[in-house]
Write a protein that holds these residues in place. Structure first.
Motif, short mmCIF file in Angstrom:
data_model
loop_
_atom_site.label_atom_id
_atom_site.label_comp_id
_atom_site.label_asym_id
_atom_site.label_seq_id
_atom_site.Cartn_x
_atom_site.Cartn_y
_atom_site.Cartn_z
N LEU A 166 -4.49 -5.08 -10.42
CA LEU A 166 -5.07 -6.36 -10.03
C LEU A 166 -6.31 -6.17 -9.16
N GLY A 167 -6.34 -5.09 -8.38
CA GLY A 167 -7.48 -4.85 -7.50
C GLY A 167 -7.61 -3.38 -7.16
N VAL A 168 -8.83 -2.96 -6.82
CA VAL A 168 -9.11 -1.58 -6.45
C VAL A 168 -10.03 -1.61 -5.23
N ARG A 169 -9.71 -0.81 -4.22
CA ARG A 169 -10.60 -0.71 -3.06
C ARG A 169 -10.64 0.72 -2.55
N ASN A 170 -11.77 1.10 -2.00
CA ASN A 170 -11.95 2.44 -1.44
C ASN A 170 -11.35 2.52 -0.05
N ASP A 171 -10.85 3.68 0.31
CA ASP A 171 -10.20 3.89 1.60
C ASP A 171 -10.46 5.34 2.01
N ARG A 172 -9.98 5.71 3.19
CA ARG A 172 -10.10 7.10 3.64
C ARG A 172 -8.80 7.50 4.33
N TYR A 173 -8.42 8.75 4.15
CA TYR A 173 -7.26 9.29 4.85
C TYR A 173 -7.63 9.54 6.31
N ALA A 174 -6.62 9.65 7.16
CA ALA A 174 -6.86 9.89 8.58
C ALA A 174 -7.67 11.16 8.80
N ALA A 175 -7.47 12.14 7.93
CA ALA A 175 -8.19 13.42 8.06
C ALA A 175 -9.62 13.31 7.54
N GLY A 176 -9.96 12.18 6.96
CA GLY A 176 -11.32 11.98 6.51
C GLY A 176 -11.55 12.06 5.02
N PRO A 178 -11.53 11.10 0.98
CA PRO A 178 -11.68 9.83 0.26
C PRO A 178 -10.39 9.44 -0.46
N ALA A 179 -10.06 8.17 -0.41
CA ALA A 179 -8.85 7.67 -1.07
C ALA A 179 -9.19 6.38 -1.81
N VAL A 180 -8.30 5.99 -2.71
CA VAL A 180 -8.42 4.74 -3.45
C VAL A 180 -7.08 4.00 -3.34
N VAL A 181 -7.13 2.71 -3.08
CA VAL A 181 -5.92 1.89 -3.04
C VAL A 181 -5.89 1.00 -4.27
N LEU A 182 -4.86 1.18 -5.08
CA LEU A 182 -4.67 0.37 -6.28
C LEU A 182 -3.66 -0.73 -5.98
N GLU A 183 -4.03 -1.98 -6.24
CA GLU A 183 -3.14 -3.12 -6.02
C GLU A 183 -2.65 -3.60 -7.37
#
Length: 207
Positions: A166-176, A178-183
């Motif tokens: 339904l949605g995709v947004r970029n994120d980052r892990y605490a260590a820095g 790159p991550a992606v959050v899939l909704e």
């Protein structure tokens, strides 16, 4: 369990559930090759069915169930809305001075077929409407891509099940990193590394 040919989700008994249902419908149909005319009709029909379900007098903690399904063989799109209330939905003929009561008139006018069924498990009923969708696409091709390339409307394989995005947004892990959050359409989400390969089903494999 749903397949790549259907999506099921639940909605709270709140005013915001109508636009949320439309958004989920749009996310599903954009990947199924439905043309804009059918998409517009489907949004109107689903809005009316959800609105009617919200008006059914049941306890406030009772959610509304929605299922969106496609049949390539028949060229049909089926919309189902379930509620825990009783009664039989009937098309009304409101007077000119009445502001409401035209929802099922609209459903009957736009749908190829509509009706209701008692729920097989639990209390209440399921109201359904089927719309002709002759351009509905066949099963999409599967390919593997990095999580950062996944787009809304695609279907990804997560823990052995296909899930509509339904949605995709970029994120980052605490260590820095790159991550992606899939909704997903069922309200859950998943955070993965941006470069993690995911199995994706999509009707349009072009970039």
């Amino acid at each position: 369990m749903t397949s790549s040919n259907d999506i099921a989700f639940r909605l709270s008994r709140s005013r915001g559930s109508v636009p949320r249902a439309r958004a989920l419908l749009h996310a599903a149909l954009s990947g199924w090759g439905i043309n804009q005319e059918v998409l517009g009709d489907a949004e109107l029909v689903l809005s009316e069915l959800v609105t009617n379900a919200l008006r059914v007098p049941v306890p406030s903690d009772r959610q509304i169930g929605v299922r969106i399904a496609r049949s390539m063989a028949d060229g049909l799109l089926r919309l189902e809305v379930s509620d825990a209330g009783g009664g039989c939905p009937e098309v009304r003929a409101p007077g000119e001075d009445e502001t409401g009561g035209r929802g099922l008139l609209l459903v009957a006018a736009l749908a190829h077929r509509w009706g209701y069924e008692e729920r097989a498990a639990g209390i209440g009923k399921t109201v359904f409407a089927e719309l002709k969708a002759p351009d509905i696409v066949a099963e999409p091709v599967m390919r593997e891509m990095a999580a950062v390339m996944v787009r809304t409307g695609q279907v990804v394989r997560v823990r052995g099940e296909w899930r509509n995005v339904l949605g995709v947004r970029n994120d980052r892990y605490a260590a820095g990193g790159p991550a992606v959050v899939l909704e997903f359409a069922d309200g859950t989400s998943l955070r993965v590394h941006a470069a993690e390969p995911l199995a994706v089903r999509t009707d349009d494999c072009s970039e």
